[in-house]
Design a protein around this motif. Sequence first.
Motif, PDB file in Angstrom:
ATOM      1  N   ASP A  46       0.844  -1.199   0.000  1.00 14.87           N
ATOM      2  CA  ASP A  46       0.000   0.000   0.000  1.00 14.87           C
ATOM      3  C   ASP A  46       0.872   1.240   0.000  1.00 14.87           C
ATOM      4  N   GLY A  47       0.439   2.255  -0.711  1.00 14.00           N
ATOM      5  CA  GLY A  47       1.146   3.525  -0.713  1.00 14.00           C
ATOM      6  C   GLY A  47       2.063   3.737  -1.906  1.00 14.00           C
ATOM      7  N   ILE A  48       2.447   2.655  -2.586  1.00 15.93           N
ATOM      8  CA  ILE A  48       3.308   2.885  -3.743  1.00 15.93           C
ATOM      9  C   ILE A  48       2.564   2.631  -5.054  1.00 15.93           C
ATOM     10  N   TYR A  58     -11.649  -1.009 -17.067  1.00 18.80           N
ATOM     11  CA  TYR A  58     -11.322  -1.865 -15.931  1.00 18.80           C
ATOM     12  C   TYR A  58     -10.333  -1.156 -15.004  1.00 18.80           C
ATOM     13  N   THR A  59     -10.449  -1.445 -13.715  1.00 21.62           N
ATOM     14  CA  THR A  59      -9.541  -0.869 -12.728  1.00 21.62           C
ATOM     15  C   THR A  59      -8.172  -1.518 -12.877  1.00 21.62           C
ATOM     16  N   GLN A  60      -7.142  -0.685 -12.819  1.00 22.87           N
ATOM     17  CA  GLN A  60      -5.779  -1.203 -12.833  1.00 22.87           C
ATOM     18  C   GLN A  60      -4.976  -0.475 -11.780  1.00 22.87           C
ATOM     19  N   ARG A  61      -3.811  -1.023 -11.426  1.00 30.01           N
ATOM     20  CA  ARG A  61      -2.933  -0.370 -10.462  1.00 30.01           C
ATOM     21  C   ARG A  61      -1.692   0.145 -11.180  1.00 30.01           C
ATOM     22  N   ARG A  62      -1.280   1.346 -10.805  1.00 29.26           N
ATOM     23  CA  ARG A  62      -0.108   1.978 -11.392  1.00 29.26           C
ATOM     24  C   ARG A  62       0.908   2.209 -10.282  1.00 29.26           C
ATOM     25  N   LEU A  63       2.144   1.732 -10.491  1.00 31.98           N
ATOM     26  CA  LEU A  63       3.202   1.947  -9.512  1.00 31.98           C
ATOM     27  C   LEU A  63       3.630   3.398  -9.517  1.00 31.98           C
ATOM     28  N   ASN A  64       3.837   3.963  -8.342  1.00 29.70           N
ATOM     29  CA  ASN A  64       4.305   5.342  -8.210  1.00 29.70           C
ATOM     30  C   ASN A  64       5.816   5.353  -8.010  1.00 29.70           C
ATOM     31  N   ILE A  65       6.535   5.007  -9.056  1.00 33.98           N
ATOM     32  CA  ILE A  65       7.993   5.026  -9.007  1.00 33.98           C
ATOM     33  C   ILE A  65       8.474   5.976 -10.094  1.00 33.98           C
ATOM     34  N   ASN A  78      10.556   7.496   0.744  1.00 30.96           N
ATOM     35  CA  ASN A  78      10.419   8.621   1.667  1.00 30.96           C
ATOM     36  C   ASN A  78       9.334   8.404   2.721  1.00 30.96           C
ATOM     37  N   GLY A  79       8.833   7.201   2.824  1.00 33.11           N
ATOM     38  CA  GLY A  79       7.797   6.897   3.808  1.00 33.11           C
ATOM     39  C   GLY A  79       6.425   6.779   3.197  1.00 33.11           C
ATOM     40  N   SER A  80       6.239   7.354   2.015  1.00 35.05           N
ATOM     41  CA  SER A  80       4.952   7.231   1.347  1.00 35.05           C
ATOM     42  C   SER A  80       5.086   6.861  -0.122  1.00 35.05           C
ATOM     43  N   LYS A  81       6.234   7.124  -0.716  1.00 32.32           N
ATOM     44  CA  LYS A  81       6.441   6.736  -2.108  1.00 32.32           C
ATOM     45  C   LYS A  81       7.943   6.678  -2.411  1.00 32.32           C
TER      46      LYS A  81
END
Length: 130
Positions: A46-48, A58-65, A78-81
């Motif tokens: 969770d969080g990234i 359709y729902t998809q997940r995207r990485l926050n990198i 950094n604690g959240s991403k």
Amino acid sequence: MPTNPPVDFEEKVRGATGTTNKDYPYAIKATDLMQDFVFATLDIADGIFEETTGLNGYTQRRLNIDAGTEANQIYIWNGSKITVIATPTEGSVLAFTGGAFNYIPAPGSGTYVLGAVSGGLTWIATEECP
């Protein structure tokens, strides 16, 4: 680590025959599909990631990198991403100061040692040894 999905549908089709000439050679089972879907799904903390709308709604997940833009960039959580910190300059030192990662640039010329002054890292000028 396996490199192929658990259920190889091509292999199943090659070995299957229908009961009549109108039958499909292999009936796809929902459990086989789910096994492959679970295999292909990343377990993401969770969080990234963020949920977005993908193909056909359709729902998809995207990485926050952050992908970064230069060679030698460093990824930091950094604690959240996950973020990228700046590319270092030649001779700089990576330090954790003020609650964040920062580079301490190397002095331009002369002889220095890296030391702690009043709780922070700094370059201290010294004499060159013969």
